[in-house]
Design an enzyme around this catalytic site. Structure first.
Site, mmCIF file in Angstrom:
data_model
loop_
_atom_site.group_PDB
_atom_site.id
_atom_site.type_symbol
_atom_site.label_atom_id
_atom_site.label_comp_id
_atom_site.label_asym_id
_atom_site.label_seq_id
_atom_site.Cartn_x
_atom_site.Cartn_y
_atom_site.Cartn_z
ATOM 1 N N ASP A 13 28.882 -16.803 -15.588
ATOM 2 C CA ASP A 13 28.536 -16.770 -14.156
ATOM 3 C C ASP A 13 28.422 -18.168 -13.547
ATOM 4 O O ASP A 13 27.625 -18.402 -12.642
ATOM 5 C CB ASP A 13 27.229 -15.976 -13.916
ATOM 6 C CG ASP A 13 27.271 -14.615 -14.566
ATOM 7 O OD1 ASP A 13 28.291 -13.920 -14.400
ATOM 8 O OD2 ASP A 13 26.313 -14.244 -15.284
ATOM 9 N N LYS A 16 33.589 -19.740 -12.323
ATOM 10 C CA LYS A 16 34.923 -20.153 -12.809
ATOM 11 C C LYS A 16 36.038 -19.670 -11.890
ATOM 12 O O LYS A 16 37.075 -20.308 -11.775
ATOM 13 C CB LYS A 16 35.163 -19.600 -14.230
ATOM 14 C CG LYS A 16 34.189 -20.150 -15.252
ATOM 15 C CD LYS A 16 34.374 -19.518 -16.608
ATOM 16 C CE LYS A 16 33.854 -18.107 -16.724
ATOM 17 N NZ LYS A 16 32.393 -17.935 -16.627
ATOM 18 N N GLY A 40 32.894 -10.313 -14.453
ATOM 19 C CA GLY A 40 33.064 -9.841 -13.086
ATOM 20 C C GLY A 40 33.089 -11.008 -12.141
ATOM 21 O O GLY A 40 32.351 -11.968 -12.335
ATOM 22 N N HIS A 41 33.976 -10.970 -11.173
ATOM 23 C CA HIS A 41 33.858 -11.960 -10.113
ATOM 24 C C HIS A 41 34.110 -11.328 -8.760
ATOM 25 O O HIS A 41 34.833 -10.356 -8.631
ATOM 26 C CB HIS A 41 34.746 -13.197 -10.335
ATOM 27 C CG HIS A 41 36.058 -12.908 -10.942
ATOM 28 N ND1 HIS A 41 36.475 -13.489 -12.119
ATOM 29 C CD2 HIS A 41 37.029 -12.092 -10.546
ATOM 30 C CE1 HIS A 41 37.661 -13.023 -12.410
ATOM 31 N NE2 HIS A 41 38.034 -12.184 -11.477
ATOM 32 N N GLN A 223 32.741 -15.182 -19.444
ATOM 33 C CA GLN A 223 31.447 -15.562 -20.034
ATOM 34 C C GLN A 223 31.362 -17.095 -20.177
ATOM 35 O O GLN A 223 31.961 -17.793 -19.384
ATOM 36 C CB GLN A 223 31.199 -14.848 -21.371
ATOM 37 C CG GLN A 223 30.965 -13.341 -21.225
ATOM 38 C CD GLN A 223 32.252 -12.539 -21.197
ATOM 39 O OE1 GLN A 223 33.146 -12.770 -21.977
ATOM 40 N NE2 GLN A 223 32.358 -11.582 -20.295
HETATM 41 P P1 IMP Z 1 28.443 -7.713 -24.006
HETATM 42 O O1 IMP Z 1 29.442 -8.786 -23.769
HETATM 43 O O2 IMP Z 1 28.501 -6.594 -22.979
HETATM 44 O O3 IMP Z 1 28.464 -7.182 -25.408
HETATM 45 O O4 IMP Z 1 26.982 -8.347 -23.810
HETATM 46 C C1 IMP Z 1 26.474 -9.350 -24.672
HETATM 47 C C2 IMP Z 1 25.652 -10.365 -23.887
HETATM 48 O O5 IMP Z 1 26.525 -11.127 -23.060
HETATM 49 C C3 IMP Z 1 24.621 -9.732 -22.961
HETATM 50 O O6 IMP Z 1 23.493 -10.590 -22.924
HETATM 51 C C4 IMP Z 1 25.308 -9.755 -21.601
HETATM 52 O O7 IMP Z 1 24.400 -9.762 -20.526
HETATM 53 C C5 IMP Z 1 26.083 -11.051 -21.704
HETATM 54 N N1 IMP Z 1 27.285 -11.061 -20.845
HETATM 55 C C6 IMP Z 1 28.443 -10.408 -21.061
HETATM 56 N N2 IMP Z 1 29.314 -10.667 -20.068
HETATM 57 C C7 IMP Z 1 28.704 -11.520 -19.227
HETATM 58 C C8 IMP Z 1 29.119 -12.187 -18.026
HETATM 59 O O8 IMP Z 1 30.240 -12.051 -17.535
HETATM 60 N N3 IMP Z 1 28.190 -13.017 -17.456
HETATM 61 C C9 IMP Z 1 26.952 -13.205 -17.990
HETATM 62 N N4 IMP Z 1 26.539 -12.619 -19.107
HETATM 63 C C10 IMP Z 1 27.401 -11.776 -19.727
#
Ligand code: IMP
Length: 447
Positions: A13, A16, A40-41, A223
């Site tokens: 977040d 990017k 997500g953006h 991420q």
């Molecule tokens: P997962 O990727 O859904 O398995 O989540 C694993 C961890 O990564 C969790 O703490 C999510 O909140 C975090 N996470 C996954 N995608 C994002 C993102 O795009 N932005 C911020 N945190 C993320």
């Protein structure tokens, strides 16, 4: 053959999408290299707001081929929904290409992710429940379904017939969830394959051919470095490699084909989900960052945890990503704070520690802060460093000194034009700077 990697230096977040947007004019391919629809953006074009999770943000530029690389895990339902939404709103989705080697997030992956999180409750990772972890686990166990498999229903049936009983046993016996029916899954997956057939290709060839023609390829990470499976705050991480090295494995590119790596960070820190966050603020300053910065997740709508910028992992993040220059986003959000703190390291049990810090130590680490005077002025109309309040410029200088590489772009608002370009910064590698390639015309803006 220029290839640029855009990588997040924090917990995701970082904004990017805006970096990608600034470079879009010079780019012919934008390649997502890891993650899935957990990302997500939000993209704003004039009055229109687009929310994308899987399709690279480059899709909004008609000259760009948006590519979903082999390192991404794809939920075909999300992909088809995003393509339909784009078509409905006048954006041609026919250019989208998906690697046939990308793994498919099957409905049982989503069910397993949700069930595991629900059972662990507050001890869970706080995943996005999109099935990311179970899909990557099956990929590593060589029990995955790939996008190319969707095109051959008979072979897919045989493969699923081997895999599904075990998945169903876990769902039913361990979690008390309903089982999936083989015939229904095959029919659904085959219908995805039919609809996505024109888009499923060998994307490595696509990327390599573009580089050979001398085109500019942009590899877009999702991420961030601190959520990296290997280099992040394990186990509170995602299941892929957001770091720049992930662009090679997940984008089909060699290390020496990467011309530059733009590290993206926010002027403060945020984190979604559970896991240690030493600079987290549970006070009026935290609320200021949350509300003024609109720090709510695009995918889950969850409030992001907010805190001071944490530079303790910054040097390591710069090193492992080979960052050649940095973009700092959301400097404008800090306006109005009486003072600003910058974490330069941690102490554990009274002794300074160096990143990476073991999880149990990180959980009780005390941040060591440098405090800067704040500023009140609204920064959103500033376009040159010299026009920034001296306090804001000093803060950017301090960030640059801690990073050890030039900060070349500073964002002061979501619009493309709300960007300060710091010209003439020397990159440590002596590499070409992106300045010439930037497009600072009005809209679209990506946050
Ligand atoms: P997962 O990727 O859904 O398995 O989540 C694993 C961890 O990564 C969790 O703490 C999510 O909140 C975090 N996470 C996954 N995608 C994002 C993102 O795009 N932005 C911020 N945190 C993320």
């Amino acid at each position: 053959m220029p290839a640029t990697v855009v990588v997040g230096l924090q917990w995701g977040d970082e904004g990017k999408g805006k970096t990608t947007d600034l470079l879009a004019a010079s780019v012919s391919l934008v390649v997502r290299y890891q993650g899935g629809d957990n990302a997500g953006h939000t993209v704003v074009i004039g009055d229109e707001v687009f929310k994308l999770h899987l399709v690279p943000s480059g899709v909004l530029h008609p000259h760009i081929t948006p590519v979903i690389g082999n390192g991404v895990v794809v939920n075909p339902k999300t992909l088809l929904t995003e393509m339909a939404m784009l078509a409905e709103r006048g954006i041609d989705p026919s250019r989208i290409r998906v690697s046939r080697a990308a793994h498919v997030i099957m409905p049982y992956h989503v069910a397993l992710d949700g069930a595991a999180e629900a059972r662990l409750a507050s001890d869970g990772l706080g995943t996005t429940r999109r099935g990311i972890g179970p899909t990557y686990a099956d990929r590593s166990a060589r029990l995955g379904i790939r996008m190319g498999d969707l095109l051959e229903p008979e072979a897919l049936r045989q493969r699923l017939a081997r895999i599904l009983p075990e998945r169903n046993a876990i769902l039913v016996d361990a979690y008390g969830q309903p089982a999936f029916v083989l015939d229904d899954l095959v029919a659904e997956a085959a219908s995805w394959g039919e609809r996505l057939r024109p888009h499923i290709v060998d994307t490595t060839t696509l990327v390599q051919d573009a580089l050979e023609r001398g085109e500019h390829v942009l590899l877009e990470g999702a991420q961030g470095t601190l959520l990296d499976l290997d280099h992040g705050t394990y186990p509170y991480v995602t299941s892929s490699n957001p770091i720049a090295g992930g662009a090679c494995t997940g984008g089909g590119i060699g290390p020496l084909q990467v011309d530059q790596v733009i590290g993206v960070m926010k002027a403060y820190s945020t984190r979604v989900g559970t896991g240690p966050f030493p600079t987290e603020l549970d006070d009026v300053t935290g609320r200021h960052l949350l509300e003024k910065g609109h720090e709510f997740g695009t995918t889950t709508g969850r409030q992001r945890r907010c805190g001071w910028f944490d530079a303790a992992p910054l040097r390591m993040a710069v090193a492992i990503n080979s960052v050649s220059s940095i973009m700092v986003n959301k400097l404008d959000i800090l306006s109005g704070l009486p003072e600003i703190r910058l974490c330069t390291g941690y102490a554990v049990d009274g002794a300074p520690v160096r990143w990476p810090v073991p999880l149990t130590e990180l959980e009780r680490a005390t941040p060591i802060y440098r405090t800067f005077p704040g500023w009140d002025a609204d920064l959103t109309d500033v376009r040159r460093m010299v026009d920034l309040p001296a306090e804001a410029a000093a803060y950017v200088d301090a960030l640059e000194e801690l990073a050890g590489v030039p900060i070349t772009l500073v964002s002061v608002g979501p619009e493309r034009t709300q960007t300060i370009v710091r010209t003439g910064r020397v990159q440590p590698t002596g590499r070409r700077s992106t300045e010439h390639a930037l497009d600072l015309r009005v809209a679209p803006a990506i946050g």
